[in-house]
Design an enzyme around this catalytic site. Structure first.
Site, PDB file in Angstrom:
ATOM      1  N   LYS A  65       0.818  -1.215   0.000  1.00 51.17           N
ATOM      2  CA  LYS A  65       0.000   0.000   0.000  1.00 51.17           C
ATOM      3  C   LYS A  65       0.854   1.268   0.000  1.00 51.17           C
ATOM      4  O   LYS A  65       0.573   2.225  -0.741  1.00 51.17           O
ATOM      5  CB  LYS A  65      -0.915  -0.002   1.222  1.00 51.17           C
ATOM      6  CG  LYS A  65      -1.801   1.234   1.340  1.00 51.17           C
ATOM      7  CD  LYS A  65      -2.530   1.254   2.675  1.00 51.17           C
ATOM      8  CE  LYS A  65      -1.550   1.396   3.817  1.00 51.17           C
ATOM      9  NZ  LYS A  65      -2.206   1.591   5.114  1.00 51.17           N
ATOM     10  N   THR A  66       1.905   1.307   0.822  1.00 56.07           N
ATOM     11  CA  THR A  66       2.737   2.507   0.931  1.00 56.07           C
ATOM     12  C   THR A  66       3.393   2.833  -0.402  1.00 56.07           C
ATOM     13  O   THR A  66       3.487   3.997  -0.805  1.00 56.07           O
ATOM     14  CB  THR A  66       3.809   2.323   2.019  1.00 56.07           C
ATOM     15  OG1 THR A  66       3.165   2.016   3.256  1.00 56.07           O
ATOM     16  CG2 THR A  66       4.631   3.589   2.189  1.00 56.07           C
TER      17      THR A  66
ATOM     18  N   ASP B 119      -4.902   8.086   3.893  1.00 53.16           N
ATOM     19  CA  ASP B 119      -4.464   6.728   4.220  1.00 53.16           C
ATOM     20  C   ASP B 119      -5.218   6.220   5.448  1.00 53.16           C
ATOM     21  O   ASP B 119      -5.697   7.009   6.263  1.00 53.16           O
ATOM     22  CB  ASP B 119      -2.956   6.724   4.493  1.00 53.16           C
ATOM     23  CG  ASP B 119      -2.389   5.320   4.562  1.00 53.16           C
ATOM     24  OD1 ASP B 119      -3.057   4.378   4.113  1.00 53.16           O
ATOM     25  OD2 ASP B 119      -1.258   5.174   5.079  1.00 53.16           O
ATOM     26  N   GLU B 120      -5.315   4.901   5.577  1.00 55.66           N
ATOM     27  CA  GLU B 120      -6.000   4.255   6.718  1.00 55.66           C
ATOM     28  C   GLU B 120      -7.412   4.834   6.895  1.00 55.66           C
ATOM     29  O   GLU B 120      -7.829   5.187   8.005  1.00 55.66           O
ATOM     30  CB  GLU B 120      -5.184   4.430   8.011  1.00 55.66           C
ATOM     31  CG  GLU B 120      -3.758   3.927   7.935  1.00 55.66           C
ATOM     32  CD  GLU B 120      -3.650   2.409   7.885  1.00 55.66           C
ATOM     33  OE1 GLU B 120      -4.694   1.737   7.848  1.00 55.66           O
ATOM     34  OE2 GLU B 120      -2.516   1.890   7.872  1.00 55.66           O
TER      35      GLU B 120
ATOM     36  N   GLN C 185      -8.867  -4.398   8.764  1.00 54.47           N
ATOM     37  CA  GLN C 185      -7.884  -3.947   9.747  1.00 54.47           C
ATOM     38  C   GLN C 185      -8.387  -2.746  10.546  1.00 54.47           C
ATOM     39  O   GLN C 185      -7.591  -1.981  11.102  1.00 54.47           O
ATOM     40  CB  GLN C 185      -6.557  -3.624   9.052  1.00 54.47           C
ATOM     41  CG  GLN C 185      -5.917  -4.829   8.390  1.00 54.47           C
ATOM     42  CD  GLN C 185      -4.547  -4.526   7.822  1.00 54.47           C
ATOM     43  OE1 GLN C 185      -3.589  -4.272   8.541  1.00 54.47           O
ATOM     44  NE2 GLN C 185      -4.447  -4.554   6.495  1.00 54.47           N
TER      45      GLN C 185
ATOM     46  N   ARG D  87       0.865  -9.970  10.679  1.00 55.48           N
ATOM     47  CA  ARG D  87       2.172  -9.335  10.916  1.00 55.48           C
ATOM     48  C   ARG D  87       3.306 -10.330  10.667  1.00 55.48           C
ATOM     49  O   ARG D  87       4.460  -9.947  10.523  1.00 55.48           O
ATOM     50  CB  ARG D  87       2.303  -8.836  12.362  1.00 55.48           C
ATOM     51  CG  ARG D  87       1.310  -7.796  12.865  1.00 55.48           C
ATOM     52  CD  ARG D  87       1.136  -6.626  11.945  1.00 55.48           C
ATOM     53  NE  ARG D  87       0.006  -6.853  11.049  1.00 55.48           N
ATOM     54  CZ  ARG D  87      -0.238  -6.130   9.963  1.00 55.48           C
ATOM     55  NH1 ARG D  87       0.569  -5.140   9.638  1.00 55.48           N
ATOM     56  NH2 ARG D  87      -1.277  -6.391   9.190  1.00 55.48           N
TER      57      ARG D  87
END
Length: 743
Positions: free
Chosen positions: A32-33, A215-216, A246, A596
């Site tokens: 995503k980044t 973002d998020e 998430q 993770r």
């Protein structure tokens, strides 16, 4: 650098979309980044002025990382890359005079806010023991995030409690205005108010921010959602990235509906799904996907990876939290022997209180660790408060501990009184305990002040008289005598539960000390605690195992992950059991933890866990039963003796109803339970043929598993699900042999 180098087709689709709303559903570990930064680069490359781009992240760390990445190939001058709060502060520094504040306004943090609200409540003559300032502050914060002014709150919120909050809210806002100050919630609230009341200001920023990236997006609250809507409504060039799976911050106001309804808010939305995972093995992804598919509030996606199958996800059944910590430590040591670094590994848990046993075990095994997003257990305020009382009881000369607790819980002994006690003690070569015992001789302390000091003196004197061994009993007495539980509930509305859990864990630590040190003492316990608490803090950049809560783990990744405490009441948390939405958020939290892990994942639960010094049976987390059997390996560590020696071999399936009971086998010579008292009833019963591993039922103790039958066959050891190990006279036990699992 070519913006489109090394990107997938779906990533390219998101990067190259220019005009119109864009929703990027970015699965865990899907790059995503990279998409966000390259999308900004592509916009500039296609002729967009950097000053017309607004990029919002949720942490300052993320904002700084984005600036660094973009700075490698772009001139960032004029571009806004920040958090919501930083953006709003910047806007208000230019525009707040419209709202009758001046540009040099102060920003009050939570501590400043708490003091202001408490002062306001005192002015209103509200008893802060009945009306908790923390609860009132939380209500005001929620109102601001719902965009309700003090006047609107008074109009729309009814009930006696809300009437009181309304009065405090109104006066608190006047206090802020008089001081030319805003709290954190005001930064968002005032920008919405500014944009709605002054259309020309809104138009100015709409024209400036022609391209908006958030973002998020799944973590936005109502105020942030409103700001985004207002800024984007002119051009609708808004790109929202995130993952509903998430969304784990509902408890602090995040609304998952914001991302779920994005396509309704912007009907012309182009939606791109990033589903290729670059982080985890196939086995880990299979487990994660199977769990999250049980949620209803989500947008469907199918994570996949070109990574290897990898090791199966290990589900480890442990006897209790001590075996749990030993099992995690043993695996860490084994991974180190095989060439891994400590920094390759992380241990996640649901509540901070769980870290105490893990920390103690790490120290004993010489495993370097660091705590992220939390204070080390024995350095937490509530733990230090109780330990200071214990230290004062063990050592009356400990004036440092005295001054820490003399007014905790609050009893009206102020700084002036403490100063006069200190001065008297200095002049008379005495400690503070002696000063309060002779307070009647201190002329400067009289009346009510003298009486409150005498009250504290009586508490300390009583604690000295009841100081006994075992330590656990005394710790409980101290907590009760000083009213510490009520103090935490009244003083820490927002996080009292976690602090109470930490106090419970301190009692568990005392209980363990008693068990390990039959001839121990309070001083011995304090010495043991001090040695743990005084360990130098490990450098975050050093080669250490990372310990953190699941909430703190979001956005991180580790080659090897251990998740501890997968039990009902912990994960999902006990406060979530009555709400389907809350259980779904807990499942998302579990999903975040699992995703993770890059290569190895251990999911660990305890059959028993200490709760306020008592051994209590635990039910494995429902999330364990949702995992696909083909991708997990189960390891049993549920029968150990007091020395940590294993009495039962593995593997075993400890929570599935379909478990093959023949998988359970027992080592010979398990004599650790021979000293247990023999339970029997008055009349002999018809005996039943039993062998080790049989599942039985007792009319009093319920279901259990036969661990051992004595060579003479006259007694049997049974590990009961509810009450633990019992030694029974076989002739009198009246055991019924049953099918299925012991649960």
């Amino acid at each position: 650098m070519n913006i489109l180098d090394n990107v997938t087709e779906s990533q390219k689709e998101a990067i190259t979309h220019i005009d119109g709303p864009l929703l990027v559903i970015a699965g865990a570990g899907s790059g995503k980044t990279r998409v966000i930064t390259r999308r900004v680069g592509y916009l500039v490359e296609q002729g967009t002025d950097p000053s017309n781009i607004l990029s919002i992240t949720f942490t300052n760390k993320a904002a700084n990382e984005m600036k660094e990445r973009l700075g490698e190939f772009l001139d960032l001058r004029g571009m806004w890359i920040s958090t919501f709060h930083a953006m709003c502060s910047r806007i208000l520094r230019s525009e707040i005079e419209h709202l009758e504040f001046t540009r040099n306004f102060s920003i009050y943090d939570s501590g400043d806010q708490a003091k202001c609200i408490k002062d306001v409540m005192n002015e209103l003559k509200l008893d802060t023991t009945n009306w908790r300032p923390g609860a009132v502050a939380a209500s005001i914060s929620n109102a601001k995030n719902e965009l309700l002014s003090a006047e609107e709150f008074a109009e729309y919120k009814s009930g006696y409690y809300n009437d009181v909050v309304s009065k405090v809210y109104t006066k608190y806002q006047k206090y802020l205005e008089a001081n030319n100050a805003l709290d954190f919630d005001d930064l968002l609230f005032k920008v919405v108010h500014l944009f709605k009341k002054f259309p020309e200001v809104l138009e100015k920023y709409q024209d400036k921010f022609r391209y908006i990236l958030i973002d998020e997006y799944q973590d936005t609250n109502h105020a942030q959602y409103a700001i985004t809507q207002l800024l984007a409504q002119r051009y609708e060039n808004i790109c929202a990235t995130g993952d509903p799976d998430q969304s784990i911050y509902g408890w602090r106001g995040a609304n998952i509906r914001n991302i779920l309804n994005f396509e309704k808010d912007y009907p012309d939305t182009k939606t791109v799904r990033l589903e290729q995972n670059y982080r985890s093995t196939k086995n880990i992804l299979h487990v994660a996907s199977e769990i999250i598919n049980n949620n209803i509030s989500r947008k469907s996606k199918s994570l996949w990876t070109e990574n290897s199958e990898g090791s199966k996800v290990r589900i480890v059944h442990c006897e209790d939290e001590n075996v749990e910590s030993k099992e995690i430590a043993a695996n860490i040591i084994e991974f180190i022997k095989n060439g891994n670094r400590h920094s390759d590994m992380a241990v996640f848990y649901r509540t901070n209180a769980q870290s105490r046993v893990l920390e103690t075990c790490m120290l004993r095994e010489g495993i370097p660790y660091s705590i992220v997003g939390s204070v080390a257990f024995f350095k937490r305020k509530e733990i230090k408060d109780v330990l200071s009382y214990l230290k004062l009881c063990a050592n009356p000369d400990d004036d440092l501990s005295f001054e820490r607790v003399v007014n905790i819980p609050a009893r009206g002994i102020g700084a002036t009184t403490i100063k006069r006690l200190r001065e008297w003690a200095g002049l008379n070569n005495a400690n503070m305990i002696e000063a309060i015992s002779r307070v009647q001789e201190i002329k400067e302390i009289k009346g009510k002040s003298s009486n409150t000091v005498k009250g504290f003196r009586d508490i300390i004197s009583e604690l000295h008289t009841i100081q006994t061994y075992p330590v656990m009993g005394f710790v409980k007495e101290v907590i009760e005598k000083i009213g510490y539980v009520d103090y935490l509930v009244q003083s820490y509305e927002g996080d009292s539960e976690e602090r109470l859990e930490n106090i419970e864990e301190l009692v568990n630590a005392a209980s363990e000390y008693d068990t390990s040190n039959p001839d121990g003492s309070l001083q011995g316990f304090l010495e043991e605690v001090s040695l743990i608490a005084d360990i130098d803090k490990w450098d975050d950049a050093a080669d250490t195992v990372t310990l953190m809560t699941l909430h703190a783990a979001k956005g991180l990744e580790f080659p090897i992950v251990f998740m501890a405490g997968l039990e009902e009441g912990l994960l999902p948390h006990s406060q979530s059991k009555d709400s389907d939405d809350d259980v779904e958020e807990e499942r998302r939290l579990c999903y975040v933890g699992i995703t993770r892990a890059q290569k190895d994942l251990f999911l660990v639960h305890a059959r028993y866990r200490s709760k306020f010094g008592q051994r209590s049976a635990c039910v494995p987390s429902r999330f364990l039963s949702e995992m696909p059997v083909d991708f997990v390996e189960e390891i049993d560590r549920t029968i150990y003796n007091s020395y940590g020696d294993k009495l039962r071999t593995e593997p075993a399936t400890g929570y599935r109803d379909s478990a093959d009971e023949d998988d359970y086998q027992y080592d010979a010579g398990g004599d650790d339970y021979d000293e247990l008292p023999v339970f029997q009833i008055d009349e002999p019963q018809e005996s039943v043929e039993l062998v080790s591993g049989d599942i039985v039922k007792h009319e009093i103790f319920g279901r259990g598993r036969v661990v051992k039958i004595a060579p003479s066959s006259d007694t049997v050891h049974v590990d009961f699900n509810r009450v633990g190990m019992k030694k029974l006279a076989l002739e009198y036990a009246n055991l019924e042999k049953v099918e299925g699992s012991c649960r």
